[in-house]
Design an enzyme around this catalytic site. Sequence first.
Site, mmCIF file in Angstrom:
data_model
loop_
_atom_site.group_PDB
_atom_site.id
_atom_site.type_symbol
_atom_site.label_atom_id
_atom_site.label_comp_id
_atom_site.label_asym_id
_atom_site.label_seq_id
_atom_site.Cartn_x
_atom_site.Cartn_y
_atom_site.Cartn_z
ATOM 1 N N ASP A 34 -13.329 8.580 9.096
ATOM 2 C CA ASP A 34 -12.926 8.295 7.707
ATOM 3 C C ASP A 34 -13.277 6.845 7.370
ATOM 4 O O ASP A 34 -12.473 6.126 6.785
ATOM 5 C CB ASP A 34 -11.433 8.583 7.530
ATOM 6 C CG ASP A 34 -11.038 8.717 6.057
ATOM 7 O OD1 ASP A 34 -11.939 8.910 5.215
ATOM 8 O OD2 ASP A 34 -9.834 8.631 5.750
ATOM 9 N N LYS B 188 4.084 0.162 8.201
ATOM 10 C CA LYS B 188 3.916 1.505 7.638
ATOM 11 C C LYS B 188 5.246 2.204 7.791
ATOM 12 O O LYS B 188 5.749 2.364 8.911
ATOM 13 C CB LYS B 188 2.862 2.274 8.458
ATOM 14 C CG LYS B 188 1.531 2.422 7.785
ATOM 15 C CD LYS B 188 0.645 3.332 8.601
ATOM 16 C CE LYS B 188 -0.597 3.685 7.831
ATOM 17 N NZ LYS B 188 -1.517 4.522 8.553
ATOM 18 N N GLY C 209 0.825 -1.206 0.000
ATOM 19 C CA GLY C 209 0.000 0.000 0.000
ATOM 20 C C GLY C 209 0.856 1.250 0.000
ATOM 21 O O GLY C 209 2.013 1.219 0.417
ATOM 22 N N THR C 210 0.284 2.315 -0.515
ATOM 23 C CA THR C 210 0.978 3.609 -0.470
ATOM 24 C C THR C 210 -0.046 4.677 -0.117
ATOM 25 O O THR C 210 -1.245 4.504 -0.320
ATOM 26 C CB THR C 210 1.614 3.984 -1.831
ATOM 27 O OG1 THR C 210 0.651 3.771 -2.839
ATOM 28 C CG2 THR C 210 2.884 3.239 -2.112
ATOM 29 N N GLY C 211 0.447 5.755 0.384
ATOM 30 C CA GLY C 211 -0.451 6.866 0.718
ATOM 31 C C GLY C 211 0.378 8.109 0.912
ATOM 32 O O GLY C 211 1.604 8.068 0.729
ATOM 33 N N GLY C 212 -0.280 9.188 1.306
ATOM 34 C CA GLY C 212 0.420 10.442 1.500
ATOM 35 C C GLY C 212 1.511 10.315 2.561
ATOM 36 O O GLY C 212 2.538 10.982 2.503
ATOM 37 N N PHE C 213 1.291 9.390 3.505
ATOM 38 C CA PHE C 213 2.219 9.224 4.630
ATOM 39 C C PHE C 213 3.509 8.505 4.235
ATOM 40 O O PHE C 213 4.537 8.627 4.863
ATOM 41 C CB PHE C 213 1.506 8.428 5.732
ATOM 42 C CG PHE C 213 1.018 7.100 5.239
ATOM 43 C CD1 PHE C 213 1.859 6.007 5.201
ATOM 44 C CD2 PHE C 213 -0.286 6.954 4.753
ATOM 45 C CE1 PHE C 213 1.420 4.790 4.709
ATOM 46 C CE2 PHE C 213 -0.726 5.739 4.263
ATOM 47 C CZ PHE C 213 0.124 4.654 4.245
ATOM 48 N N LYS D 282 4.698 4.397 2.663
ATOM 49 C CA LYS D 282 4.190 3.131 2.118
ATOM 50 C C LYS D 282 3.986 2.078 3.197
ATOM 51 O O LYS D 282 4.491 2.214 4.305
ATOM 52 C CB LYS D 282 5.123 2.620 1.033
ATOM 53 C CG LYS D 282 6.551 2.460 1.445
ATOM 54 C CD LYS D 282 7.382 2.124 0.220
ATOM 55 C CE LYS D 282 8.829 2.531 0.439
ATOM 56 N NZ LYS D 282 9.618 2.543 -0.746
ATOM 57 N N VAL D 283 3.252 1.049 2.811
ATOM 58 C CA VAL D 283 3.042 -0.081 3.717
ATOM 59 C C VAL D 283 3.684 -1.300 3.057
ATOM 60 O O VAL D 283 3.430 -1.584 1.888
ATOM 61 C CB VAL D 283 1.538 -0.366 3.965
ATOM 62 C CG1 VAL D 283 1.356 -1.473 4.996
ATOM 63 C CG2 VAL D 283 0.801 0.885 4.403
HETATM 64 C C1 6BJ Z 1 -2.407 -3.282 6.035
HETATM 65 C C2 6BJ Z 1 -2.500 -3.427 4.690
HETATM 66 C C3 6BJ Z 1 -2.403 -4.541 6.574
HETATM 67 O O1 6BJ Z 1 -2.474 -8.301 -0.856
HETATM 68 C C4 6BJ Z 1 -2.988 -6.642 0.738
HETATM 69 C C5 6BJ Z 1 -2.600 -7.367 1.833
HETATM 70 C C6 6BJ Z 1 -3.248 -5.291 0.838
HETATM 71 C C7 6BJ Z 1 -2.455 -6.713 3.077
HETATM 72 C C8 6BJ Z 1 -3.126 -7.337 -0.565
HETATM 73 C C9 6BJ Z 1 -4.329 -7.524 -2.676
HETATM 74 C C10 6BJ Z 1 -5.503 -8.404 -2.577
HETATM 75 C C11 6BJ Z 1 -5.514 -9.519 -1.782
HETATM 76 C C12 6BJ Z 1 -6.641 -10.317 -1.764
HETATM 77 C C13 6BJ Z 1 -7.727 -9.965 -2.536
HETATM 78 C C14 6BJ Z 1 -7.657 -8.811 -3.276
HETATM 79 N N1 6BJ Z 1 -2.551 -4.752 4.454
HETATM 80 N N2 6BJ Z 1 -2.469 -5.426 5.605
HETATM 81 C C15 6BJ Z 1 -2.462 0.343 6.837
HETATM 82 N N3 6BJ Z 1 -2.476 0.318 8.187
HETATM 83 C C16 6BJ Z 1 -2.438 -0.852 8.815
HETATM 84 C C17 6BJ Z 1 -2.404 -2.041 8.154
HETATM 85 C C18 6BJ Z 1 -2.398 -2.030 6.783
HETATM 86 C C19 6BJ Z 1 -2.436 -0.822 6.110
HETATM 87 C C20 6BJ Z 1 -2.700 -5.374 3.192
HETATM 88 C C21 6BJ Z 1 -3.103 -4.658 2.068
HETATM 89 N N4 6BJ Z 1 -4.055 -6.868 -1.402
HETATM 90 N N5 6BJ Z 1 -6.556 -8.051 -3.308
#
Ligand code: 6BJ
Length: 550
Positions: free
Chosen positions: A133, A41, A19-23, A25-26
Amino acid sequence: MSRYPTLQSNGYVLDRTIGTGGFGKVKLATHTLTGEKVAIKIMDKNKLGKDLPRVKLEISALKSLSHPNICKLYQVIETESHCYVIMEYCSGGELFDHIVEKSRLSEMESRMFFRQIISAVSYLHENGYAHRDLKPENVLLDKDQNLKLIDFGLCAKPQGGMESLLLTSCGSPTYAAPELIQGVKYHGSEVDIWSMGVILYALLCGCLPFESDNIDELFRKILKGKYVEPSWLSSGSKRLLRRMLCVDPIKRIQISELINDPWVKLGFGCPPMITSKNMNHIKDTECLEVMSQYFSIDMDTLWSQISKWRYDSNCAIYLLLINQKKSGCSVSLNKKELPKVADFAIKRPTALHTPGQENRRIVGRAVRRKLDEVTPTVPAKIKRNSNPDTPQQSTSAQNSPAGKILDSIEKRLGLNRVRKALTPRRRACTSTLKKPELLDIKKDLCNISTTVCKDPEKVMNQLENALVTKNIICSRKGFVLRGKLKCDMADKEKLKLSFELEICLVPSMNKNNGSVVAIKRKRLKGDSWMYKKICEEILNFTGKCDTIQE
Ligand code: 6BJ
């Protein structure tokens, strides 16, 4: 050398960006001592600027909140230059993607998710917080489809309790309550209920109740509170939506009534799980024993350290061991790993950070400053998530009765083989390969559109053309096209959307036919619905070209 030596020395091995955002990346990472996956993060303090208070606010909120439907905080590491927030990894991704993938959810599946949202939001409100939010992009799913709220950077904890009125406009306009966009004083709990209504609508209908490319029109629609009620909705869900999307906050349903709503209880026979207690700060003797043996420290000393909930490396090990246990694994720490990190941290729990340590090996450093002591401020303006500069094109999805969520690109273009779920992603924009990546069709894939074309360059050119035609700034690296959209707003805040379209190869269904070219899309920054819409327009445009058309 590792790009983030602090993370390495704290026992985290980094994987892809999730993930990415203004802050910042994750990133997905593995905590080597427990083998558990985490989301980190990563924030460069120098780049945070006005977002720094948001980060501090989020950390402070996460430290005091602990609920099964709120993304868990494990550890906070602050160095002179960076802030790393180690959190629960939610392998199911965003609820938004889940809705998009299924077009819309059944009433029962929607109810299952919605009950978890009620549970989390009720816990928040009980503890004096308003999220402010709430949207499907801020709701993640773990491997067991448990829902987890994230992004507490805009939350509010009014000093006078939940009855106090707030004034700061914040959140995403499509989810914003009428009183919020009017700029009048509002109750945090009431605006959360409105956003929950928008989420429930998105779950049941696969589209948003209020949407427009034009921000003024969007606000007009929200203020009127008129939305389309699709015929497939049950009378119970229609009634509940009306009570949640009620323009007058005084008449709007309250969380206490929501919990007992007949639609919410249908098929369960009971209200969702409601608690105001901190749910994760439990004493687990099995996990403590494993740590005690591993570090040769008695359990009482260990617990006296951990139960301070400093969110240091010991705390992370303990919470991750609890995770291991919950997922049915035997509780253990990896013998091959050096115990230095935890060992040091336990012996020196208050080890202070000294400047310039970022590039050295830092062992078991405790967080230097209590981040939650910093007074939070929130951005004063609503962030726009609708771009008036976006080229408007009439599509069939836009004309659909229930609104404008775009049906999956694959369906609309008539392209074949939509594959669900996890895509093996590489880091953003690292593709400088001569040949596109070959995707593994045995794995479930999502966010992929296949073409009938066998020439990656041809597809690349057509995509590039589409982006240019749509006035999207684009850059190419290998087989990755990065698109960026910017729009200066009156309040000088910039709306940004960036995404990547990667050309990949997938083996053809016909074994003797080699591979076909596919387009893998990924949102890097910006509003999900706008991203979806733009991607559709690009692929729709590209689909009109001969090589991509089926
Ligand atoms: C945070 C963000 C915690 O693979 C995915 C996985 C995206 C984990 C990912 C693609 C996908 C998968 C399945 C179906 C469809 N996470 N996990 C901000 N603050 C705290 C925690 C997080 C972010 C995460 C994001 N997506 N698509």
